[in-house]
Design a protein around this motif. Structure first.
Motif, mmCIF file in Angstrom:
data_model
loop_
_atom_site.group_PDB
_atom_site.id
_atom_site.type_symbol
_atom_site.label_atom_id
_atom_site.label_comp_id
_atom_site.label_asym_id
_atom_site.label_seq_id
_atom_site.Cartn_x
_atom_site.Cartn_y
_atom_site.Cartn_z
ATOM 1 N N GLU A 183 -7.377 -11.125 20.267
ATOM 2 C CA GLU A 183 -8.433 -10.246 20.756
ATOM 3 C C GLU A 183 -9.567 -9.912 19.667
ATOM 4 O OE1 GLU A 183 -8.817 -8.485 23.633
ATOM 5 O OE2 GLU A 183 -7.291 -9.387 24.563
ATOM 6 N N ARG A 184 -9.503 -10.681 18.415
ATOM 7 C CA ARG A 184 -10.461 -10.720 17.283
ATOM 8 C C ARG A 184 -10.529 -9.198 16.840
ATOM 9 N NH1 ARG A 184 -13.286 -15.281 17.111
ATOM 10 N NH2 ARG A 184 -13.159 -16.753 18.944
ATOM 11 N N VAL A 185 -9.413 -8.671 16.910
ATOM 12 C CA VAL A 185 -9.429 -7.526 16.106
ATOM 13 C C VAL A 185 -8.920 -7.295 14.777
ATOM 14 C CG1 VAL A 185 -8.281 -5.011 16.217
ATOM 15 C CG2 VAL A 185 -8.814 -6.396 18.383
ATOM 16 N N PRO A 186 -9.728 -6.731 13.670
ATOM 17 C CA PRO A 186 -9.250 -6.809 12.191
ATOM 18 C C PRO A 186 -8.015 -6.044 12.081
ATOM 19 C CG PRO A 186 -11.741 -6.375 12.575
ATOM 20 C CD PRO A 186 -11.148 -6.094 13.689
ATOM 21 N N HIS A 187 -7.111 -6.663 11.454
ATOM 22 C CA HIS A 187 -5.872 -5.898 11.317
ATOM 23 C C HIS A 187 -5.516 -6.135 9.669
ATOM 24 C CE1 HIS A 187 -4.967 -9.752 13.328
ATOM 25 N NE2 HIS A 187 -4.135 -9.981 12.683
ATOM 26 N N HIS A 188 -4.376 -5.212 9.191
ATOM 27 C CA HIS A 188 -3.943 -5.275 7.888
ATOM 28 C C HIS A 188 -2.456 -4.711 8.000
ATOM 29 C CE1 HIS A 188 -5.027 -4.621 3.407
ATOM 30 N NE2 HIS A 188 -4.017 -3.797 3.672
ATOM 31 N N LEU A 189 -1.537 -5.390 7.268
ATOM 32 C CA LEU A 189 -0.276 -5.166 7.240
ATOM 33 C C LEU A 189 -0.186 -3.903 5.989
ATOM 34 C CD1 LEU A 189 1.321 -8.629 7.047
ATOM 35 C CD2 LEU A 189 0.950 -7.164 9.292
ATOM 36 N N VAL A 190 0.663 -3.074 6.315
ATOM 37 C CA VAL A 190 0.986 -1.764 5.282
ATOM 38 C C VAL A 190 2.424 -1.726 5.320
ATOM 39 C CG1 VAL A 190 0.724 0.611 4.863
ATOM 40 C CG2 VAL A 190 -1.250 -0.726 5.831
ATOM 41 N N VAL A 191 3.162 -2.291 4.340
ATOM 42 C CA VAL A 191 4.442 -2.063 3.859
ATOM 43 C C VAL A 191 4.885 -0.638 3.193
ATOM 44 C CG1 VAL A 191 6.270 -3.187 2.761
ATOM 45 C CG2 VAL A 191 4.353 -4.635 3.677
ATOM 46 N N THR A 192 5.381 -0.093 3.988
ATOM 47 C CA THR A 192 5.710 1.452 3.420
ATOM 48 C C THR A 192 7.093 1.472 2.911
ATOM 49 O OG1 THR A 192 6.792 2.109 5.621
ATOM 50 C CG2 THR A 192 4.409 2.186 5.185
ATOM 51 N N LYS A 193 7.223 2.758 2.249
ATOM 52 C CA LYS A 193 8.549 3.003 1.705
ATOM 53 C C LYS A 193 9.060 2.108 0.484
ATOM 54 C CE LYS A 193 10.888 4.766 6.108
ATOM 55 N NZ LYS A 193 11.809 4.562 6.889
ATOM 56 N N THR A 194 7.906 1.864 -0.329
ATOM 57 C CA THR A 194 8.326 1.022 -1.561
ATOM 58 C C THR A 194 9.015 1.877 -2.560
ATOM 59 O OG1 THR A 194 6.123 2.071 -2.392
ATOM 60 C CG2 THR A 194 6.115 -0.302 -1.322
ATOM 61 N N ASP A 195 8.873 3.176 -2.465
ATOM 62 C CA ASP A 195 9.811 3.963 -3.121
ATOM 63 C C ASP A 195 11.160 4.096 -3.280
ATOM 64 O OD1 ASP A 195 10.645 6.866 -1.266
ATOM 65 O OD2 ASP A 195 8.822 5.689 -0.939
ATOM 66 N N LYS A 196 11.764 3.085 -2.192
ATOM 67 C CA LYS A 196 13.099 2.831 -1.822
ATOM 68 C C LYS A 196 13.496 1.663 -2.603
ATOM 69 C CE LYS A 196 13.289 6.269 1.264
ATOM 70 N NZ LYS A 196 13.747 7.442 0.738
ATOM 71 N N LEU A 197 12.643 0.713 -3.315
ATOM 72 C CA LEU A 197 12.788 -0.265 -3.965
ATOM 73 C C LEU A 197 12.632 -0.228 -5.416
ATOM 74 C CD1 LEU A 197 10.755 -2.985 -1.696
ATOM 75 C CD2 LEU A 197 13.380 -2.156 -1.441
ATOM 76 N N ARG A 198 13.391 -0.991 -6.149
ATOM 77 C CA ARG A 198 13.047 -1.197 -7.398
ATOM 78 C C ARG A 198 11.851 -2.048 -7.751
ATOM 79 N NH1 ARG A 198 18.587 -2.401 -7.417
ATOM 80 N NH2 ARG A 198 18.190 -4.648 -7.434
#
Length: 217
Positions: free
Chosen positions: A148-163
């Motif tokens: 659809e030619r819609v700009p999109h971006h991945l947001v990886v959350t809960k990084t506080d759960k990782l070292r």
């Protein structure tokens, strides 16, 4: 390198909840849509962006968002006296929501109708859990947005759960799941605010806020 300064959120208000296609609020400010599995921390992230604790309801029951919810944020850009508006659009969760198949199909039609109808949509955020690889829903969503030619971006959350040492691996795993040309990606924590300032820089750029006429204070 200095961390990017986020805009100051002067006000954040609920605008509307839409459960039927075509009943959208009038277009105006640039819009950023946020979608993700119903337990991915989407509402926590939205509240962090808005600088409010309870703007979006955070529920222990997956799938509480039944419609498309619109919020207007009044912002002051860093280093200026400008006041601009950005509209955040909270889309229904998917994946783990305990709802009927018919309701899920209705949600899909609603989201597709929104994306195709809104010329003010500037960016679509696909929210992922840092502890889990992308699923089929996320891959299909990204492919559809690309078509659809819609700009999109991945947001990886809960990084506080990782070292700290695990965060790079989570980034690589998320990118790899989307093939050789993955969308841009940000690592954030809605709980601690880690990475949110950099994400704000992405939203401001995508929405073209610095190019818009300021509103009167």
């Amino acid at each position: 390198m200095a961390k990017p300064a986020p805009p100051a959120v002067l006000d954040a208000v609920f605008l509307a909840e839409v459960r039927e296609a075509g009943q959208w609020p009038p277009e105006g400010p640039p819009e950023v849509a946020i979608a993700g599995r119903s337990n991915v921390g989407k509402s926590t992230l939205l509240n962090r962006l808005a600088g409010r604790r309870t703007l979006a309801r955070v529920s222990k029951t997956p799938g509480r968002t039944r419609g498309i919810i619109f919020y207007d944020l009044s912002l002051r850009l860093p280093g200026t006296s400008e006041r601009v508006v950005l509209r955040l659009v909270d889309l229904p969760g998917y994946g783990y929501a305990q709802v009927s198949r018919d309701e899920r199909k209705a949600w899909q039609r609603l989201v597709e109708g929104y994306v195709k109808a809104r010329s003010s949509l500037r960016l679509f955020l696909i929210v992922l859990d840092a502890r889990r690889p992308p699923g089929e829903e996320e891959l299909q969503l990204a492919e559809w947005l690309r078509s659809e030619r819609v700009p999109h971006h991945l947001v990886v959350t809960k990084t506080d759960k990782l070292r700290a040492a695990e965060q790079g691996a989570a980034r690589d795993k998320a990118r790899a799941g989307f093939g050789p040309n993955p969308p841009p990606l940000s690592l954030v924590s809605g709980e601690t605010g880690e990475g949110v300032d950099a994400l704000w820089a992405t939203l401001v750029a995508a929405a073209g806020l610095r190019d818009r006429d300021p509103e009167p204070l």
